[in-house]
Design an enzyme around this catalytic site. Structure first.
Site, short mmCIF file in Angstrom:
data_model
loop_
_atom_site.label_atom_id
_atom_site.label_comp_id
_atom_site.label_asym_id
_atom_site.label_seq_id
_atom_site.Cartn_x
_atom_site.Cartn_y
_atom_site.Cartn_z
CB CYS A 110 3.05 -3.27 16.35
SG CYS A 110 4.78 -2.82 16.12
CB CYS B 279 2.35 7.10 3.66
SG CYS B 279 2.72 5.89 4.90
CD GLU C 223 -2.59 -1.15 2.67
OE1 GLU C 223 -3.36 -2.10 2.85
OE2 GLU C 223 -2.39 -0.26 3.51
CB SER D 6 6.71 3.57 15.81
OG SER D 6 6.62 3.98 14.48
CG LEU D 7 8.15 5.99 22.59
CD1 LEU D 7 9.56 5.43 22.53
CD2 LEU D 7 8.16 7.31 23.35
CG HIS D 8 3.25 3.49 19.10
ND1 HIS D 8 2.80 4.69 18.59
CD2 HIS D 8 3.74 2.81 18.03
CE1 HIS D 8 3.00 4.71 17.28
NE2 HIS D 8 3.57 3.59 16.91
CB CYS E 173 0.19 -2.58 13.30
SG CYS E 173 0.66 -2.45 11.59
CG ASN F 233 -9.28 5.76 13.06
OD1 ASN F 233 -10.07 6.48 13.65
ND2 ASN F 233 -8.53 6.16 12.05
CB CYS G 165 5.59 -5.54 9.12
SG CYS G 165 6.75 -4.81 10.31
CD GLU H 105 11.52 -0.67 11.57
OE1 GLU H 105 10.60 -0.27 12.29
OE2 GLU H 105 12.44 0.07 11.19
CB CYS I 266 0.03 0.93 8.17
SG CYS I 266 1.00 -0.43 8.56
CB SER J 37 7.93 6.00 10.33
OG SER J 37 7.27 5.42 11.41
S1 SF4 Z 1 3.38 -0.60 13.25
FE1 SF4 Z 1 5.02 -0.62 11.70
S2 SF4 Z 1 6.63 -1.90 12.65
FE2 SF4 Z 1 4.73 -2.33 13.80
S3 SF4 Z 1 3.85 -4.14 12.74
FE3 SF4 Z 1 2.95 -2.28 11.80
S4 SF4 Z 1 4.23 -1.90 10.01
FE4 SF4 Z 1 5.38 -3.25 11.36
#
Ligand code: SF4
Length: 344
Positions: free
Chosen positions: A115, A104, A91, A216-218, A118, A292, A111, A163, A335, A194
């Site tokens: 996470c 983007c 994408e 991407s700390l979160h 995601c 979201n 990936c 990543e 994503c 990122s």
């Molecule tokens: S947030 Fe980024 S690093 Fe984490 S699983 Fe999704 S695409 Fe991968």
């Protein structure tokens, strides 16, 4: 056969001079055709003789990903699902902002980081994208904007599927290629990478000075990060912060922290206080993104008031923080959502 989009300028030059036995100046001509004009057909390269065009067609090709699906959001965000040469899907998202678009970009198919919030992470890792596939997204995005009479492309964020720092070689080749004035002509100040944060790779990125990182700390603590980003948290937060504190910055440059607010998980004022303790306000700033809710994932969107209170609390600690609009929410711009939806 070589996809010419996979070659850096120097590699294209040695292909032209050493393999094709052509004059050096042909490199510039081909480079301009492929990167400035977005040409995919050697027959259109009319400033080169028939013989050379035939030779190129025999030895090489120029592959652009095809648009499998395009979705346009009410806010103007465009999401493109792209098909690669081996039918893998990635994408890319075009986001309007002040008469310009940001794009983007994806760097991997799927990936490996998994996470927990995601969609892409749930799809698993398939393979790295080549430099040509990473920049092919830019060529397709730029063409889409031109074909639809939309504003021009200005900024790039490597924030799509994958990543980026786990595909460092191709990422750096792409970043090196972007600023070429005879090519895409997108200066390094307009690219941001990122990442969940890998110290060794971040150090290499810092040495190149080609792009700034967005982390991407979160989560503001190691424990919470382990819970919501278990693989990323294998790099201890202390080690990540040590590396970021040493990251080379020019005057007025700052590292961005991306912080996705998940209701009842990381959105309390206590979390804001912990986050503020990590951030060096002179070198770092925070982007807050309200999650979201997504089918199949165990999180809820935070309350609007909570997001605002979180932002306010960071400012109170002297930390620059902005709430980012969650663009394209109506077309699943988070994503990996479009691809996951297609696969269903
Ligand atoms: S947030 Fe980024 S690093 Fe984490 S699983 Fe999704 S695409 Fe991968």
């Amino acid at each position: 056969m070589i996809n010419l989009l996979d070659l850096t300028y120097d590699e294209l030059q040695s292909f032209v001079v050493d393999d094709l036995k052509q004059a050096r100046f042909r490199t510039d001509q081909i480079w301009q055709w492929i990167w400035q004009k977005g040409c995919t057909d050697f027959e259109q390269m009319t400033n080169m003789g028939k013989e050379l065009r035939a030779l190129l067609a025999e030895r090489a090709f120029i592959f652009h990903p095809s648009i499998d699906r395009a979705q346009v959001s009410r806010d103007g965000t465009v999401k493109l699902l792209l098909r690669l040469h081996d039918d893998k899907l990635v994408e890319t998202v075009l986001i309007p902002f002040n008469d310009r678009y940001s794009q983007c970009l994806s760097t991997q198919v799927g990936c490996a980081m998994a996470c927990t919030f995601c969609n892409t992470g749930q799809l698993g890792f398939e393979r790295n994208l080549t430099m040509g596939e990473i920049l092919g997204q830019v060529l397709v995005g730029r063409q889409y904007l031109a074909d639809n009479d939309l504003d021009p492309l200005r900024n790039l964020v490597f924030m799509g599927m994958g990543e980026p720092l786990l595909n460092l070689d191709n990422l750096l080749r792409a970043l090196e290629t972007l600023p070429s004035t005879k090519g895409l002509n997108i200066s390094w100040r307009r690219s941001m990478v990122s990442t969940v944060g890998f110290p060794e790779q971040l150090r290499k990125l810092g040495e190149t000075e080609l792009a700034l990182p967005a982390i991407s700390l979160h989560a503001p603590t190691q424990e919470l990060r382990e819970q919501i980003m278990p693989k990323a948290a294998r790099v201890h937060l202390d080690d990540l912060m040590r590396c970021l504190n040493e990251f080379p910055l020019r005057p007025r440059e700052r590292i961005t922290f991306e912080y996705l607010l998940l209701k009842g998980v990381n959105d309390s004022l206590k979390h804001a206080d912990q986050l503020a303790k990590l951030v060096d306000p002179k070198r770092m700033k925070v982007n807050l993104i309200a999650y979201n809710a997504t089918e199949g994932l165990p999180y809820e969107a935070p309350d609007r008031e909570q997001v605002e209170a979180f932002e306010k609390r960071l400012w109170k600690h002297g930390v620059t923080a902005f709430i980012r609009r969650s663009m394209g929410a109506d077309i699943m711009a988070a994503c990996g959502q479009l691809k996951a939806d297609q696969q269903k």
